[in-house]
Design a protein around this motif. Structure first.
Motif, short mmCIF file in Angstrom:
data_model
loop_
_atom_site.label_atom_id
_atom_site.label_comp_id
_atom_site.label_asym_id
_atom_site.label_seq_id
_atom_site.Cartn_x
_atom_site.Cartn_y
_atom_site.Cartn_z
N LEU A 82 14.96 -3.58 -45.88
CA LEU A 82 14.89 -2.15 -45.63
C LEU A 82 14.82 -1.48 -46.99
N TYR A 83 14.16 -0.34 -47.03
CA TYR A 83 13.98 0.35 -48.29
C TYR A 83 14.49 1.78 -48.20
N PRO A 84 15.20 2.23 -49.23
CA PRO A 84 15.69 3.61 -49.24
C PRO A 84 14.54 4.57 -48.94
N GLY A 85 14.83 5.51 -48.06
CA GLY A 85 13.84 6.51 -47.67
C GLY A 85 13.11 6.18 -46.38
N GLN A 86 13.15 4.91 -45.95
CA GLN A 86 12.54 4.57 -44.66
C GLN A 86 13.25 5.35 -43.56
N VAL A 87 12.49 5.79 -42.57
CA VAL A 87 13.06 6.50 -41.43
C VAL A 87 12.99 5.57 -40.22
N LEU A 88 14.16 5.27 -39.68
CA LEU A 88 14.26 4.42 -38.50
C LEU A 88 14.60 5.26 -37.28
N LYS A 89 14.04 4.89 -36.15
CA LYS A 89 14.35 5.53 -34.88
C LYS A 89 15.55 4.80 -34.28
N ILE A 90 16.49 5.57 -33.76
CA ILE A 90 17.68 5.00 -33.15
C ILE A 90 17.57 5.21 -31.64
N ASN B 138 17.18 8.99 -29.75
CA ASN B 138 18.05 10.15 -29.84
C ASN B 138 18.29 10.61 -31.26
N ASP B 139 17.80 9.84 -32.22
CA ASP B 139 18.13 10.17 -33.60
C ASP B 139 17.19 9.42 -34.53
N ASN B 140 17.03 9.94 -35.70
CA ASN B 140 16.37 9.21 -36.78
C ASN B 140 17.43 8.91 -37.83
N TYR B 141 17.24 7.84 -38.53
CA TYR B 141 18.16 7.45 -39.58
C TYR B 141 17.36 7.17 -40.84
N ILE B 142 17.77 7.78 -41.94
CA ILE B 142 17.11 7.54 -43.22
C ILE B 142 17.89 6.47 -43.98
N VAL B 143 17.21 5.39 -44.27
CA VAL B 143 17.82 4.25 -44.96
C VAL B 143 18.23 4.65 -46.38
N VAL B 144 19.43 4.22 -46.75
CA VAL B 144 19.91 4.42 -48.12
C VAL B 144 20.12 3.05 -48.76
N LYS B 145 20.23 3.04 -50.08
CA LYS B 145 20.42 1.79 -50.82
C LYS B 145 21.62 1.04 -50.26
N GLY B 146 21.42 -0.25 -50.01
CA GLY B 146 22.49 -1.10 -49.51
C GLY B 146 22.55 -1.22 -48.00
N ASP B 147 21.72 -0.45 -47.30
CA ASP B 147 21.72 -0.52 -45.84
C ASP B 147 21.11 -1.81 -45.32
N CYS B 148 21.55 -2.20 -44.15
CA CYS B 148 20.93 -3.27 -43.37
C CYS B 148 21.08 -2.86 -41.91
N LEU B 149 20.36 -3.51 -41.04
CA LEU B 149 20.41 -3.13 -39.62
C LEU B 149 21.82 -3.28 -39.06
N TRP B 150 22.55 -4.27 -39.52
CA TRP B 150 23.94 -4.50 -39.10
C TRP B 150 24.80 -3.27 -39.42
N LYS B 151 24.70 -2.76 -40.65
CA LYS B 151 25.49 -1.60 -41.07
C LYS B 151 25.07 -0.35 -40.31
N ILE B 152 23.77 -0.18 -40.11
CA ILE B 152 23.27 0.99 -39.39
C ILE B 152 23.76 0.96 -37.95
N SER B 153 23.79 -0.21 -37.35
CA SER B 153 24.29 -0.36 -35.98
C SER B 153 25.76 0.06 -35.90
N ILE B 154 26.54 -0.30 -36.89
CA ILE B 154 27.95 0.11 -36.92
C ILE B 154 28.05 1.64 -36.98
N LYS B 155 27.25 2.25 -37.85
CA LYS B 155 27.29 3.71 -38.00
C LYS B 155 26.88 4.42 -36.72
N LYS B 156 25.86 3.90 -36.06
CA LYS B 156 25.29 4.60 -34.90
C LYS B 156 25.91 4.22 -33.57
N TYR B 157 26.32 2.96 -33.42
CA TYR B 157 26.82 2.48 -32.14
C TYR B 157 28.28 2.01 -32.16
#
Length: 95
Positions: free
Chosen positions: A57-65, A15-34
């Motif tokens: 994870l590297y800044p600029g990577q695009v993850l599918k949510i 349903n969404d793409n997420y662009i990784v920023v400096k300091g991100d981890c999957l744990w933090k992205i999960s909090i933001k999205k879910y």
């Protein structure tokens, strides 16, 4: 890297793409999205072909949510409990 991982749910809809920023981890992205950190394995499972290691994870990577219905979310949360339990056992064995 997570060894011996067998997916519980195959997420086919995104349903969404997420662009990784400096300091991100999957744990933090999960909090933001879910609104919970414990669904990070769902993000990893959806993107594992793009991620060599869940810790890098590297800044600029695009993850599918992935989209998760109630049943998918329940299964993903149960799987997350298994990860936490296994990690705890692993840490205790190393000490």
């Amino acid at each position: 890297m997570i060894d011996n991982y067998v997916p519980v749910v195959q997420f086919t809809e995104v349903n969404d793409n997420y662009i990784v920023v400096k300091g991100d981890c999957l744990w933090k992205i999960s909090i933001k999205k879910y609104k919970t950190p414990y669904l990070w394995p769902a993000i990893w499972e959806t993107n594992k072909s793009e991620l060599e290691d869940t810790n890098f994870l590297y800044p600029g990577q695009v993850l599918k949510i992935p989209i998760m219905n109630t049943e998918d979310r329940k299964k993903a949360l149960e799987r997350s409990k298994e990860f936490r339990k296994n990690r705890s056992l692993h840490n205790n064995l190393q000490n």
